[in-house]
Design an enzyme around this catalytic site. Structure first.
Site, mmCIF file in Angstrom:
data_model
loop_
_atom_site.group_PDB
_atom_site.id
_atom_site.type_symbol
_atom_site.label_atom_id
_atom_site.label_comp_id
_atom_site.label_asym_id
_atom_site.label_seq_id
_atom_site.Cartn_x
_atom_site.Cartn_y
_atom_site.Cartn_z
ATOM 1 N N ARG A 86 -5.251 -2.598 -6.601
ATOM 2 C CA ARG A 86 -6.074 -3.133 -5.503
ATOM 3 C C ARG A 86 -7.533 -2.698 -5.625
ATOM 4 N NH1 ARG A 86 -8.372 -4.997 -1.671
ATOM 5 N NH2 ARG A 86 -7.747 -5.163 0.518
ATOM 6 N N ASP A 94 1.118 -14.108 0.431
ATOM 7 C CA ASP A 94 0.991 -13.935 1.874
ATOM 8 C C ASP A 94 1.390 -15.228 2.563
ATOM 9 O OD1 ASP A 94 -0.269 -11.664 3.690
ATOM 10 O OD2 ASP A 94 -0.622 -13.590 4.646
ATOM 11 N N TYR A 151 -1.609 -18.293 13.861
ATOM 12 C CA TYR A 151 -2.831 -17.879 13.156
ATOM 13 C C TYR A 151 -3.853 -19.011 13.090
ATOM 14 C CZ TYR A 151 -0.825 -13.418 11.749
ATOM 15 O OH TYR A 151 -0.303 -12.151 11.757
ATOM 16 N N ARG A 181 0.777 -1.237 0.000
ATOM 17 C CA ARG A 181 0.000 0.000 0.000
ATOM 18 C C ARG A 181 0.810 1.290 0.000
ATOM 19 N NH1 ARG A 181 -3.467 -2.447 4.751
ATOM 20 N NH2 ARG A 181 -1.373 -3.240 5.040
HETATM 21 O O1 CP3 Z 1 6.096 -6.920 -0.260
HETATM 22 C C1 CP3 Z 1 6.158 -7.986 0.353
HETATM 23 O O2 CP3 Z 1 6.808 -8.102 1.436
HETATM 24 C C2 CP3 Z 1 5.524 -9.231 -0.257
HETATM 25 C C3 CP3 Z 1 4.202 -9.520 0.113
HETATM 26 C C4 CP3 Z 1 3.837 -9.920 1.537
HETATM 27 C C5 CP3 Z 1 2.550 -9.673 2.051
HETATM 28 N N1 CP3 Z 1 2.462 -10.280 3.256
HETATM 29 C C6 CP3 Z 1 1.492 -8.930 1.364
HETATM 30 C C7 CP3 Z 1 0.387 -8.351 2.142
HETATM 31 C C8 CP3 Z 1 4.544 -10.643 2.494
HETATM 32 C C9 CP3 Z 1 5.978 -11.129 2.481
HETATM 33 C C10 CP3 Z 1 3.644 -10.870 3.581
HETATM 34 C C11 CP3 Z 1 4.013 -11.651 4.777
HETATM 35 C C12 CP3 Z 1 3.111 -11.669 5.915
HETATM 36 N N2 CP3 Z 1 1.748 -11.728 5.924
HETATM 37 C C13 CP3 Z 1 3.532 -11.721 7.261
HETATM 38 C C14 CP3 Z 1 4.974 -11.792 7.707
HETATM 39 C C15 CP3 Z 1 5.617 -10.471 7.693
HETATM 40 C C16 CP3 Z 1 5.168 -9.530 8.796
HETATM 41 O O3 CP3 Z 1 4.596 -8.498 8.453
HETATM 42 O O4 CP3 Z 1 5.415 -9.854 9.962
HETATM 43 C C17 CP3 Z 1 2.406 -11.762 8.073
HETATM 44 C C18 CP3 Z 1 2.367 -11.820 9.586
HETATM 45 C C19 CP3 Z 1 1.271 -11.774 7.217
HETATM 46 C C20 CP3 Z 1 -0.165 -11.863 7.590
HETATM 47 C C21 CP3 Z 1 -0.903 -10.649 7.178
HETATM 48 N N3 CP3 Z 1 -1.174 -10.316 5.871
HETATM 49 C C22 CP3 Z 1 -1.471 -9.668 8.022
HETATM 50 C C23 CP3 Z 1 -1.391 -9.658 9.540
HETATM 51 C C24 CP3 Z 1 -2.093 -8.739 7.183
HETATM 52 C C25 CP3 Z 1 -2.952 -7.582 7.597
HETATM 53 C C26 CP3 Z 1 -2.149 -6.440 8.062
HETATM 54 C C27 CP3 Z 1 -1.954 -5.455 6.959
HETATM 55 O O5 CP3 Z 1 -0.804 -5.115 6.677
HETATM 56 O O6 CP3 Z 1 -2.961 -5.054 6.382
HETATM 57 C C28 CP3 Z 1 -1.856 -9.124 5.841
HETATM 58 C C29 CP3 Z 1 -2.320 -8.430 4.626
HETATM 59 C C30 CP3 Z 1 -1.326 -8.124 3.588
HETATM 60 N N4 CP3 Z 1 -0.318 -8.954 3.155
HETATM 61 C C31 CP3 Z 1 -1.287 -6.931 2.797
HETATM 62 C C32 CP3 Z 1 -0.225 -7.077 1.895
HETATM 63 C C33 CP3 Z 1 0.201 -6.121 0.823
HETATM 64 C C34 CP3 Z 1 -2.276 -5.791 2.898
HETATM 65 C C35 CP3 Z 1 -3.553 -6.196 2.251
HETATM 66 C C36 CP3 Z 1 -4.196 -5.145 1.385
HETATM 67 O O7 CP3 Z 1 -3.633 -4.706 0.364
HETATM 68 O O8 CP3 Z 1 -5.330 -4.799 1.715
#
Ligand code: CP3
Length: 347
Positions: free
Chosen positions: A39, A76, A153, A30
């Site tokens: 998105r 993810d 999770y 984002r």
């Molecule tokens: O750019 C990158 O790093 C690659 C893509 C990536 C995403 N998630 C995309 C994403 C990666 C490597 C992850 C890993 C991930 N996902 C982790 C480990 C890294 C960390 O942050 O500790 C975890 C715990 C998750 C689980 C997860 N996914 C959560 C808790 C959330 C919601 C929180 C948030 O940031 O909104 C996500 C959603 C998520 N994963 C988004 C993205 C771009 C946002 C979703 C959106 O665009 O609406």
């Protein structure tokens, strides 16, 4: 395909590099208006993940826009529970929700383990297309969640500050916990190997909830499985990022991986002493530095680079970049790493 920029791979292998490579966790997301535009056109987050063309597009955006030295495949960590039989929903402003969490031994019976990784064909397809489109510009990072974070999770059913249900299970049902962790570990190994076959040049394990475990528990329920994964992945360099696991740095030095990710709570010099001279270190600027002025960002980045030294370092933040960060400030961080690490500049 010959890579035109392989700085990050050479740094991971401990080789001397012309300058320090840089990328950001959550760079595909984002912070980029271009990501938000894609998105808005889709139904939800999952649709982007399962569509290899869209995943490719947003994976490459930060390479074009920010000039980072690696791409990380857009996906993810929760795709693993999904193929094991626990679908996730990404709820706006709340985060992930997994209906019907694991709470007892019989819940394990409904999980798919054998062959589950094959259902992640859209990730492998996205990796193949991304590799083709990148055309060797920078390496591509594959990834997975570490088994403990995935279990957290699966048992909690959502994000949480404490993950107390998951931690409760470690104490009250150690045998069920080990069975679940071991199942997640086998799916994860197969998944990472398939990502590598599809073209991932290196892989990273995210143990985002490492820091909420007591040290002994961390060793028993998390490091054990991370170590199994590291031993199994011999094809490409492996990075282990365990957020908050300051208490396990010495043990992490013994993992069969190339790089250890540090968060911003971990002192750089102290981490180097605990982890040892062999490993490459990744990190670890506080993502909040990117909310300050350009001058402050440059100063903090320079200080970080000086502390890590010129070799065996991959520059990054100490955790994912926060979504409301100004992309020009992110660019300032990337440019500062490139500038300060290639020549001695005083500011
Ligand atoms: O750019 C990158 O790093 C690659 C893509 C990536 C995403 N998630 C995309 C994403 C990666 C490597 C992850 C890993 C991930 N996902 C982790 C480990 C890294 C960390 O942050 O500790 C975890 C715990 C998750 C689980 C997860 N996914 C959560 C808790 C959330 C919601 C929180 C948030 O940031 O909104 C996500 C959603 C998520 N994963 C988004 C993205 C771009 C946002 C979703 C959106 O665009 O609406």
């Amino acid at each position: 395909m010959q890579l035109k920029n392989d700085l990050i791979l050479r740094a991971a292998k401990g080789e001397t590099t012309e300058r320090t490579p840089v990328w950001l966790m959550r760079q595909a997301g984002r912070i980029l208006p271009e990501y938000r535009a894609v998105r808005e056109k889709v139904k939800g987050f999952r649709e982007m993940v399962v569509n290899p063309e869209i995943a490719t597009e947003v994976t490459i955006q930060p390479v074009d826009i920010l000039g980072v030295d690696a791409a990380i495949i857009f996906s993810d960590i929760l795709v693993v529970p999904e193929v094991m039989g626990m679908p996730y929903e990404m709820i706006e402003a709340k985060g992930p929700v997994l209906p019907n969490p694991i709470s007892a031994k019989e819940d394990l019976k409904r999980l798919k383990v054998e062959g589950a990784h094959q259902d992640l064909h859209y990730v492998y397809e996205a990796i193949k297309i991304t590799k083709r489109e990148l055309n060797g510009r920078v390496p591509l990072i594959g990834f997975a969640g570490a088994p403990w974070t995935i279990m957290a999770y699966m048992v909690e059913g959502s994000g949480s500050k404490t993950f107390y249900k998951a931690r409760k299970m470690l104490y009250s049902e150690p045998a069920i916990s080990h069975e679940l962790l071991s199942n997640i570990t086998s799916v994860t190994i197969a998944y990472l190997k398939e990502q590598i076959k599809a073209g991932a040049d290196m892989v990273q394990l995210f143990d985002s909830w490492a820091g909420i475990l007591a040290p002994d528990q961390y060793k028993e329920f998390s490091l054990k499985y991370i170590s199994e994964i590291c031993n199994a992945i011999t094809e490409v360099p492996v990075t282990v990022f365990a957020k908050g696991a300051f208490f396990a740095r010495k043990e992490m030095g013994n993992l069969k991986c190339n790089t250890i990710g540090l968060d911003w709570n971990m002192g750089i010099k102290e981490s180097r002493e605990l982890i040892g001279a062999q490993k490459t270190l990744q990190g670890n600027l506080d993502p909040c530095v990117l909310y300050t002025s350009y001058d402050e960002i440059k100063k903090h980045t320079k200080k970080m680079l000086d502390e890590f030294g010129p070799h065996k370092h991959i520059a990054n933040l100490g955790h994912g970049v926060y979504p409301d960060t100004d992309k020009d400030k992110v660019k300032c961080f990337v440019d500062s790493v490139k500038e300060f690490s290639s020549k001695k500049v005083s500011i």
